[in-house]
Each structure stands twice: as structure tokens, then as C-alpha cells.
Write a protein that holds these residues in place. Structure first.
Motif, mmCIF file in Angstrom:
data_model
loop_
_atom_site.group_PDB
_atom_site.id
_atom_site.type_symbol
_atom_site.label_atom_id
_atom_site.label_comp_id
_atom_site.label_asym_id
_atom_site.label_seq_id
_atom_site.Cartn_x
_atom_site.Cartn_y
_atom_site.Cartn_z
ATOM 1 N N VAL A 87 0.844 -1.199 0.000
ATOM 2 C CA VAL A 87 0.000 0.000 0.000
ATOM 3 C C VAL A 87 0.878 1.248 0.000
ATOM 4 O O VAL A 87 0.648 2.190 -0.771
ATOM 5 N N GLN A 88 1.906 1.266 0.839
ATOM 6 C CA GLN A 88 2.804 2.422 0.882
ATOM 7 C C GLN A 88 3.472 2.644 -0.476
ATOM 8 O O GLN A 88 3.569 3.777 -0.950
ATOM 9 N N GLY A 89 3.945 1.565 -1.101
ATOM 10 C CA GLY A 89 4.599 1.692 -2.401
ATOM 11 C C GLY A 89 3.653 2.221 -3.469
ATOM 12 O O GLY A 89 4.030 3.057 -4.288
ATOM 13 N N TYR A 90 2.426 1.743 -3.440
ATOM 14 C CA TYR A 90 1.420 2.193 -4.405
ATOM 15 C C TYR A 90 1.129 3.676 -4.208
ATOM 16 O O TYR A 90 1.082 4.443 -5.169
ATOM 17 N N MET A 91 0.934 4.070 -2.957
ATOM 18 C CA MET A 91 0.618 5.473 -2.672
ATOM 19 C C MET A 91 1.789 6.388 -3.012
ATOM 20 O O MET A 91 1.596 7.491 -3.511
ATOM 21 N N LYS A 92 2.983 5.926 -2.743
ATOM 22 C CA LYS A 92 4.165 6.733 -3.071
ATOM 23 C C LYS A 92 4.246 6.950 -4.585
ATOM 24 O O LYS A 92 4.537 8.043 -5.054
ATOM 25 N N ARG A 93 3.959 5.908 -5.339
ATOM 26 C CA ARG A 93 4.047 6.001 -6.796
ATOM 27 C C ARG A 93 2.933 6.855 -7.397
ATOM 28 O O ARG A 93 3.161 7.622 -8.337
ATOM 29 N N PHE A 94 1.709 6.722 -6.884
ATOM 30 C CA PHE A 94 0.560 7.359 -7.523
ATOM 31 C C PHE A 94 -0.050 8.508 -6.729
ATOM 32 O O PHE A 94 -1.109 9.022 -7.101
ATOM 33 N N SER A 95 0.580 8.935 -5.660
ATOM 34 C CA SER A 95 0.048 9.972 -4.783
ATOM 35 C C SER A 95 -0.429 11.191 -5.578
ATOM 36 O O SER A 95 0.290 11.720 -6.420
ATOM 37 N N LYS A 96 -1.666 11.589 -5.324
ATOM 38 C CA LYS A 96 -2.208 12.798 -5.960
ATOM 39 C C LYS A 96 -3.436 13.273 -5.201
ATOM 40 O O LYS A 96 -4.009 12.534 -4.409
ATOM 41 N N ASP A 97 -3.810 14.508 -5.463
ATOM 42 C CA ASP A 97 -4.987 15.112 -4.841
ATOM 43 C C ASP A 97 -6.228 14.665 -5.607
ATOM 44 O O ASP A 97 -6.634 15.302 -6.567
ATOM 45 N N CYS A 98 -6.816 13.580 -5.175
ATOM 46 C CA CYS A 98 -7.953 12.994 -5.887
ATOM 47 C C CYS A 98 -9.231 13.805 -5.760
ATOM 48 O O CYS A 98 -10.064 13.804 -6.663
ATOM 49 N N ASN A 99 -9.415 14.472 -4.639
ATOM 50 C CA ASN A 99 -10.676 15.178 -4.407
ATOM 51 C C ASN A 99 -10.592 16.679 -4.672
ATOM 52 O O ASN A 99 -11.553 17.401 -4.460
ATOM 53 N N GLY A 100 -9.440 17.151 -5.126
ATOM 54 C CA GLY A 100 -9.296 18.548 -5.527
ATOM 55 C C GLY A 100 -9.306 19.556 -4.409
ATOM 56 O O GLY A 100 -9.584 20.735 -4.637
ATOM 57 N N ASP A 101 -8.973 19.147 -3.178
ATOM 58 C CA ASP A 101 -8.996 20.093 -2.054
ATOM 59 C C ASP A 101 -7.620 20.706 -1.773
ATOM 60 O O ASP A 101 -7.398 21.304 -0.725
ATOM 61 N N GLN A 102 -6.695 20.559 -2.691
ATOM 62 C CA GLN A 102 -5.360 21.142 -2.614
ATOM 63 C C GLN A 102 -4.449 20.539 -1.543
ATOM 64 O O GLN A 102 -3.472 21.155 -1.140
ATOM 65 N N GLN A 103 -4.786 19.352 -1.059
ATOM 66 C CA GLN A 103 -3.906 18.635 -0.129
ATOM 67 C C GLN A 103 -4.045 17.149 -0.371
ATOM 68 O O GLN A 103 -5.056 16.692 -0.892
ATOM 69 N N ILE A 104 -3.004 16.411 -0.032
ATOM 70 C CA ILE A 104 -3.048 14.964 -0.174
ATOM 71 C C ILE A 104 -3.134 14.380 1.229
ATOM 72 O O ILE A 104 -2.232 14.565 2.042
ATOM 73 N N ASP A 105 -4.253 13.723 1.505
ATOM 74 C CA ASP A 105 -4.504 13.189 2.838
ATOM 75 C C ASP A 105 -5.153 11.810 2.736
ATOM 76 O O ASP A 105 -5.209 11.215 1.663
ATOM 77 N N CYS A 106 -5.634 11.325 3.845
ATOM 78 C CA CYS A 106 -6.188 9.972 3.897
ATOM 79 C C CYS A 106 -7.379 9.797 2.955
ATOM 80 O O CYS A 106 -7.568 8.725 2.384
ATOM 81 N N GLU A 107 -8.161 10.838 2.756
ATOM 82 C CA GLU A 107 -9.280 10.736 1.818
ATOM 83 C C GLU A 107 -8.779 10.459 0.402
ATOM 84 O O GLU A 107 -9.351 9.652 -0.331
ATOM 85 N N ASP A 108 -7.682 11.115 0.026
ATOM 86 C CA ASP A 108 -7.095 10.871 -1.295
ATOM 87 C C ASP A 108 -6.517 9.466 -1.392
ATOM 88 O O ASP A 108 -6.696 8.782 -2.406
ATOM 89 N N TYR A 109 -5.832 9.021 -0.330
ATOM 90 C CA TYR A 109 -5.283 7.668 -0.334
ATOM 91 C C TYR A 109 -6.394 6.628 -0.422
ATOM 92 O O TYR A 109 -6.247 5.612 -1.091
ATOM 93 N N ALA A 110 -7.513 6.896 0.234
ATOM 94 C CA ALA A 110 -8.649 5.973 0.177
ATOM 95 C C ALA A 110 -9.191 5.897 -1.253
ATOM 96 O O ALA A 110 -9.471 4.806 -1.758
#
Length: 159
Positions: A87-110
Motif C-alpha cells: 500500500v505504501q509503495g502504491y501510494m508513493k508512486r501514484f500519490s495525488k490530490d484525488c478530491n481537488g482540495d489542494q492537499q493529499i490526505d487519507c481521503e485521497d489515499y482511500a
């Protein structure tokens, strides 16, 4: 619920991008951190990881395993420590602001975990249950952490 999250909080992920709290609650949202969960529809282990997800995560391994040997995927994702590294490797590779709130947090990782690397478009109706479980877990653990911190805080006197 929070007691099961302790399993992942003990994994020592302090230097990882995804917080221990988020990792624990992702586990809770996926399988209720049920270590007896094997595979369902190609998704395996505590985090319901698919083989393509594991491959995208860099094919993490349990000790002395070979990434290209038969069964390496299942051996990893059925091991809680290896699955957490996936999971950590996947998130490190693809980390992005999925919900457009200008931060990357647990909601984005989910969203990344649930929808995949693109995390674009509207999630299906099953995501609401996943998200609800995740949010309950985050709130419950935060409440316990706050209560624990308050109990340990030294008494102060005002003069």
C-alpha cells in the motif's frame, strides 16, 4: 474497531507517506482488519490488494522471497507487514490530490486505493460503505488518542 487498527499501528510506518492512522483505517475499511480474510474476486489480504496493484507497488516481498516466483503475490499480500509495504509503495508512486482540495490526505489515499491510480470519476455505490467505515475509524482512533493525551498531560496551575 480501534483495537484491530492497533495491528497496523504497530507496523512502524512512522517515516511513510501514509500515516499509521490512515493505514490502520484503510485496513478497517477493506476487511475490518480480519487476518483470516484470504482472497475474493482476485483481491487478497487485509487491504484487498490485486496482483496488478501489487505489481504497480513495486512487487514488495516477504523475506527471502522472489518477486517472480509462483505465489509471491499472495505470500506478500496475506502477510500484514508486506501488504502494508505494498500500500505504501502504491501510494508513493501514484500519490495525488484525488478530491481537488489542494492537499493529499487519507481521503485521497482511500480514493487511490479504492479506484486505482487515476482516482478519477465518481466511485461506485459500494464506496460509500468503505468511506463511512474509514471515517468512523479515523474519528474513533482520533478520539482515543486525544483522550490518552489529555490523561497524560501534566496538571497546570494558574497563578
Amino acid at each position: 474497531m480501534a483495537g484491530r487498527v492497533v495491528l497496523l499501528l504497530l507496523l512502524g510506518l512512522a517515516h511513510a507517506e501514509v500515516s499509521e492512522l490512515c493505514m490502520g483505517c484503510l485496513c478497517e475499511a477493506n476487511t475490518r482488519c480480519d487476518r483470516s480474510f484470504q482472497c475474493e474476486g482476485g483481491d487478497c489480504g487485509l487491504f484487498r490488494i490485486s496482483q496488478p496493484y501489487w505489481e504497480d507497488a513495486g512487487r514488495p516481498l516477504i523475506k527471502d522471497d522472489d518477486a517472480f516466483s509462483d505465489g509471491a503475490f499472495k505470500r506478500c499480500v496475506l502477510d500484514p507487514f508486506c501488504a502494508a509495504r505494498a500500500v505504501q509503495g502504491y501510494m508513493k508512486r501514484f500519490s495525488k490530490d484525488c478530491n481537488g482540495d489542494q492537499q493529499i490526505d487519507c481521503e485521497d489515499y482511500a480514493l487511490l486505493h479504492y479506484q486505482g491510480a487515476g482516482c478519477e470519476g465518481d466511485p461506485d455505490e459500494d464506496y460509500e460503505e468503505f468511506r463511512s467505515t474509514l471515517n468512523r475509524c479515523l474519528a474513533e482512533v482520533a478520539k482515543k488518542v486525544n483522550a490518552s493525551t489529555t490523561q497524560r498531560a501534566p496538571a497546570t496551575t494558574v497563578s
